[in-house]
Design a protein around this motif. Structure first.
Motif, PDB file in Angstrom:
ATOM      1  N   TYR A  84      55.747 -32.023 -36.071  1.00 12.49           N
ATOM      2  CA  TYR A  84      55.843 -32.879 -34.898  1.00 12.49           C
ATOM      3  C   TYR A  84      54.462 -33.412 -34.529  1.00 12.49           C
ATOM      4  CZ  TYR A  84      60.695 -31.640 -33.793  1.00 12.49           C
ATOM      5  OH  TYR A  84      62.062 -31.501 -33.822  1.00 12.49           O
ATOM      6  N   PRO A  85      54.413 -34.595 -33.919  1.00 11.16           N
ATOM      7  CA  PRO A  85      53.101 -35.088 -33.437  1.00 11.16           C
ATOM      8  C   PRO A  85      52.621 -34.249 -32.271  1.00 11.16           C
ATOM      9  CG  PRO A  85      54.883 -36.540 -32.718  1.00 11.16           C
ATOM     10  CD  PRO A  85      55.498 -35.559 -33.665  1.00 11.16           C
ATOM     11  N   GLU A  86      51.344 -34.362 -31.982  1.00 10.84           N
ATOM     12  CA  GLU A  86      50.778 -33.633 -30.854  1.00 10.84           C
ATOM     13  C   GLU A  86      51.445 -34.086 -29.560  1.00 10.84           C
ATOM     14  OE1 GLU A  86      46.407 -32.732 -28.785  1.00 10.84           O
ATOM     15  OE2 GLU A  86      46.589 -33.942 -30.613  1.00 10.84           O
ATOM     16  N   LEU A  87      51.899 -33.117 -28.772  1.00  9.75           N
ATOM     17  CA  LEU A  87      52.653 -33.436 -27.562  1.00  9.75           C
ATOM     18  C   LEU A  87      51.723 -33.539 -26.358  1.00  9.75           C
ATOM     19  CD1 LEU A  87      55.717 -31.047 -28.012  1.00  9.75           C
ATOM     20  CD2 LEU A  87      55.431 -33.395 -28.831  1.00  9.75           C
ATOM     21  N   SER A  88      52.095 -34.396 -25.432  1.00 12.78           N
ATOM     22  CA  SER A  88      51.353 -34.533 -24.177  1.00 12.78           C
ATOM     23  C   SER A  88      52.326 -34.962 -23.096  1.00 12.78           C
ATOM     24  CB  SER A  88      50.215 -35.551 -24.313  1.00 12.78           C
ATOM     25  OG  SER A  88      50.734 -36.830 -24.648  1.00 12.78           O
ATOM     26  N   LEU A 134      61.307 -37.118 -23.594  1.00 14.80           N
ATOM     27  CA  LEU A 134      62.050 -36.828 -24.823  1.00 14.80           C
ATOM     28  C   LEU A 134      61.095 -36.393 -25.927  1.00 14.80           C
ATOM     29  CD1 LEU A 134      64.621 -39.770 -24.963  1.00 14.80           C
ATOM     30  CD2 LEU A 134      65.230 -37.338 -25.041  1.00 14.80           C
ATOM     31  N   LEU A 135      61.496 -35.390 -26.682  1.00 16.39           N
ATOM     32  CA  LEU A 135      60.682 -34.940 -27.813  1.00 16.39           C
ATOM     33  C   LEU A 135      60.614 -36.043 -28.866  1.00 16.39           C
ATOM     34  CD1 LEU A 135      59.236 -32.442 -29.076  1.00 16.39           C
ATOM     35  CD2 LEU A 135      61.404 -31.896 -30.188  1.00 16.39           C
ATOM     36  N   PRO A 136      59.426 -36.392 -29.346  1.00 19.01           N
ATOM     37  CA  PRO A 136      59.325 -37.425 -30.390  1.00 19.01           C
ATOM     38  C   PRO A 136      59.834 -36.910 -31.727  1.00 19.01           C
ATOM     39  CG  PRO A 136      57.180 -36.458 -29.963  1.00 19.01           C
ATOM     40  CD  PRO A 136      58.109 -35.887 -28.924  1.00 19.01           C
ATOM     41  N   ALA A 137      60.178 -37.819 -32.604  1.00 20.65           N
ATOM     42  CA  ALA A 137      60.679 -37.446 -33.928  1.00 20.65           C
ATOM     43  C   ALA A 137      59.537 -36.899 -34.784  1.00 20.65           C
ATOM     44  CB  ALA A 137      61.312 -38.649 -34.612  1.00 20.65           C
ATOM     45  N   PRO A 138      59.821 -35.921 -35.653  1.00 18.63           N
ATOM     46  CA  PRO A 138      58.771 -35.362 -36.515  1.00 18.63           C
ATOM     47  C   PRO A 138      58.431 -36.290 -37.668  1.00 18.63           C
ATOM     48  CG  PRO A 138      60.878 -34.345 -37.005  1.00 18.63           C
ATOM     49  CD  PRO A 138      61.116 -35.254 -35.836  1.00 18.63           C
ATOM     50  N   ALA A 139      57.406 -35.924 -38.398  1.00 13.80           N
ATOM     51  CA  ALA A 139      56.983 -36.718 -39.559  1.00 13.80           C
ATOM     52  C   ALA A 139      58.086 -36.738 -40.604  1.00 13.80           C
ATOM     53  CB  ALA A 139      55.703 -36.130 -40.147  1.00 13.80           C
ATOM     54  N   GLY A 140      58.283 -37.884 -41.211  1.00 18.78           N
ATOM     55  CA  GLY A 140      59.287 -38.028 -42.260  1.00 18.78           C
ATOM     56  C   GLY A 140      60.670 -38.359 -41.767  1.00 18.78           C
ATOM     57  N   ALA A 141      60.858 -38.435 -40.460  1.00 22.01           N
ATOM     58  CA  ALA A 141      62.185 -38.681 -39.896  1.00 22.01           C
ATOM     59  C   ALA A 141      62.510 -40.173 -39.889  1.00 22.01           C
ATOM     60  CB  ALA A 141      62.263 -38.126 -38.478  1.00 22.01           C
ATOM     61  N   VAL A 142      63.798 -40.449 -39.994  1.00 16.68           N
ATOM     62  CA  VAL A 142      64.300 -41.812 -39.843  1.00 16.68           C
ATOM     63  C   VAL A 142      65.012 -41.869 -38.496  1.00 16.68           C
ATOM     64  CG1 VAL A 142      65.827 -43.581 -40.758  1.00 16.68           C
ATOM     65  CG2 VAL A 142      64.566 -42.106 -42.321  1.00 16.68           C
ATOM     66  N   TRP A 201      67.425 -38.641 -34.878  1.00 17.96           N
ATOM     67  CA  TRP A 201      66.777 -38.936 -36.157  1.00 17.96           C
ATOM     68  C   TRP A 201      67.426 -38.114 -37.267  1.00 17.96           C
ATOM     69  CZ3 TRP A 201      64.086 -36.145 -32.317  1.00 17.96           C
ATOM     70  CH2 TRP A 201      63.847 -34.799 -32.619  1.00 17.96           C
ATOM     71  N   ALA A 202      67.138 -38.508 -38.489  1.00 17.75           N
ATOM     72  CA  ALA A 202      67.617 -37.799 -39.672  1.00 17.75           C
ATOM     73  C   ALA A 202      66.416 -37.450 -40.538  1.00 17.75           C
ATOM     74  CB  ALA A 202      68.618 -38.635 -40.460  1.00 17.75           C
ATOM     75  N   MET A 203      66.427 -36.234 -41.096  1.00 15.47           N
ATOM     76  CA  MET A 203      65.348 -35.782 -41.960  1.00 15.47           C
ATOM     77  C   MET A 203      65.715 -36.010 -43.424  1.00 15.47           C
ATOM     78  SD  MET A 203      62.975 -34.853 -39.973  1.00 15.47           S
ATOM     79  CE  MET A 203      61.837 -33.805 -40.893  1.00 15.47           C
ATOM     80  N   PRO A 204      64.719 -35.998 -44.320  1.00 21.07           N
ATOM     81  CA  PRO A 204      64.996 -36.221 -45.749  1.00 21.07           C
ATOM     82  C   PRO A 204      66.002 -35.231 -46.346  1.00 21.07           C
ATOM     83  CG  PRO A 204      62.648 -36.437 -45.324  1.00 21.07           C
ATOM     84  CD  PRO A 204      63.261 -35.936 -44.059  1.00 21.07           C
ATOM     85  N   ASP A 205      66.103 -34.015 -45.789  1.00 19.41           N
ATOM     86  CA  ASP A 205      67.054 -33.041 -46.334  1.00 19.41           C
ATOM     87  C   ASP A 205      68.473 -33.233 -45.801  1.00 19.41           C
ATOM     88  OD1 ASP A 205      66.854 -32.186 -43.734  1.00 19.41           O
ATOM     89  OD2 ASP A 205      66.311 -30.113 -44.206  1.00 19.41           O
ATOM     90  N   GLY A 206      68.660 -34.260 -44.962  1.00 14.06           N
ATOM     91  CA  GLY A 206      69.985 -34.551 -44.445  1.00 14.06           C
ATOM     92  C   GLY A 206      70.280 -33.981 -43.075  1.00 14.06           C
ATOM     93  N   THR A 207      69.349 -33.248 -42.485  1.00 10.85           N
ATOM     94  CA  THR A 207      69.563 -32.683 -41.159  1.00 10.85           C
ATOM     95  C   THR A 207      69.500 -33.784 -40.104  1.00 10.85           C
ATOM     96  OG1 THR A 207      68.582 -30.577 -41.822  1.00 10.85           O
ATOM     97  CG2 THR A 207      68.770 -30.993 -39.470  1.00 10.85           C
ATOM     98  N   SER A 208      70.533 -33.836 -39.274  1.00  9.31           N
ATOM     99  CA  SER A 208      70.601 -34.829 -38.200  1.00  9.31           C
ATOM    100  C   SER A 208      70.326 -34.149 -36.861  1.00  9.31           C
ATOM    101  CB  SER A 208      71.987 -35.475 -38.174  1.00  9.31           C
ATOM    102  OG  SER A 208      72.126 -36.337 -37.068  1.00  9.31           O
ATOM    103  N   THR A 209      69.500 -34.784 -36.037  1.00 10.22           N
ATOM    104  CA  THR A 209      69.145 -34.235 -34.723  1.00 10.22           C
ATOM    105  C   THR A 209      69.387 -35.278 -33.647  1.00 10.22           C
ATOM    106  OG1 THR A 209      67.424 -32.838 -35.705  1.00 10.22           O
ATOM    107  CG2 THR A 209      67.300 -33.216 -33.338  1.00 10.22           C
ATOM    108  N   ARG A 210      69.959 -34.821 -32.537  1.00  9.20           N
ATOM    109  CA  ARG A 210      70.185 -35.693 -31.381  1.00  9.20           C
ATOM    110  C   ARG A 210      69.809 -34.917 -30.122  1.00  9.20           C
ATOM    111  NH1 ARG A 210      74.082 -35.629 -34.744  1.00  9.20           N
ATOM    112  NH2 ARG A 210      75.543 -34.387 -33.499  1.00  9.20           N
ATOM    113  N   ILE A 211      69.017 -35.551 -29.265  1.00  4.36           N
ATOM    114  CA  ILE A 211      68.572 -34.923 -28.021  1.00  4.36           C
ATOM    115  C   ILE A 211      68.950 -35.828 -26.857  1.00  4.36           C
ATOM    116  CG2 ILE A 211      66.608 -34.060 -26.702  1.00  4.36           C
ATOM    117  CD1 ILE A 211      65.147 -33.568 -29.292  1.00  4.36           C
TER     118      ILE A 211
END
Length: 291
Positions: A91-95, A124-132, A176-186
């Motif tokens: 995840y990016p640095e949070l503030s 809202l939590l930002p999407a991590p690196a590599g997420a679509v 967002w969706a990760m390269p391994d197929g994991t889908s996240t919704r917040i």
């Protein structure tokens, strides 16, 4: 002409210059003889010493460079010292977002009602690196209908009425969706007071049974969830889909923080189900942003 002489104080005649020189020479100690020059080593010895000195300098330089390189690298970048990833996302640095002038943080001494004055979308939590990023859930405002679409159809009408009675002010969401197929919704739902937020949460888990989500008709408490990292004054809950899993294993969690309720949903299709580490990480980080 006769040579004139001068008598000494004792009346004797002074000695001849040659005699004085001899006497002075006789009384002065002999100087130490200069040491004999050391014999020069053979040329082959000099060449060998030069070679060994050069080699030592090169090795010393390489050693210093390697030590500097290791201390300036991460542990996982050093061959032989790498540690296996535990599955956490980058995840990016949070503030925390800026507040309107004169508005306190939700858990400060000047905010007894625990109200979030910051823009809900910025919490809202930002999407991590590599997420679509999901274009439908891009971090903006969404309708209550969109939020309710996460729950099973059989439960939506009752939950919709409860939500309406609780008078939510705003709903923001990111997915967002990760390269391994994991889908996240917040989803973040802000109510008019902490009482409304807690009452709505109580309606979701009333009588010990939780309102089911789409794809997870039956859920159980996540046994691996310890609530680590949560902010004091908030409450967090984590659930897992009961076996046998459906088309995709669904994990979800709630955070109640003052006037705001957060819903985190993760799912993954296929034989490899969602992992607990990134799910717990996501819930904890969202909790911290709401604190």
């Amino acid at each position: 002409m006769t040579e004139q002489t001068t008598a000494t104080p004792d009346g004797t005649e002074p000695a001849e210059p040659s005699v004085l020189a001899e006497a002075t020479s006789a009384q002065s100690p002999e100087p130490f003889p200069a040491p004999a020059p050391a014999p020069k080593p053979p040329r082959r010895v000099l060449r060998a010493v030069a070679r060994w000195t050069a080699a030592a300098l090169v090795l010393g330089g390489l050693g210093a460079g390697t030590a500097f390189g290791i201390t300036s690298m991460e542990r996982t970048d050093v061959p032989g010292l790498a540690t296996e990833s535990d599955g956490r996302w980058d995840y990016p640095e949070l503030s925390l977002p800026a507040l309107p002038a004169g508005s306190p943080r939700p858990y400060s001494d000047g905010n007894v009602a625990e109200i979030h004055h910051a823009d809900l979308r910025r919490l809202l939590l930002p999407a991590p690196a590599g997420a679509v990023v999901d274009k439908k859930l891009d971090g903006g405002w969404v309708s209550t209908e969109q939020y309710l679409s996460e729950y099973a159809k059989s439960s939506r009408s009752d939950l919709a009425q409860t939500l309406k009675d609780s008078a939510p002010r705003h709903v923001a969401a990111r997915g967002w969706a990760m390269p391994d197929g994991t889908s996240t919704r917040i989803y973040l739902v802000r109510f008019n007071s902490t009482a409304f937020a807690q009452a709505f949460m109580d309606s979701i888990v009333s009588s010990g049974s939780e309102v089911p989500l789409v794809g997870a008709p039956e859920t159980v408490l996540d046994e691996g969830w310890s609530g680590a990292g949560k902010v004091a004054g908030t409450a967090s809950y984590a659930y897992d889909e009961a076996k046998p899993y459906g088309e995709a294993r669904v994990r979800h969690g709630y955070v109640v923080a003052g006037d705001t309720l957060a819903l985190v949903v993760q799912s993954r299709k296929g034989e490899e189900s969602t992992r607990s580490v990134p799910f717990h990480q996501t819930v904890i980080l969202q909790n911290q942003l709401l604190g």
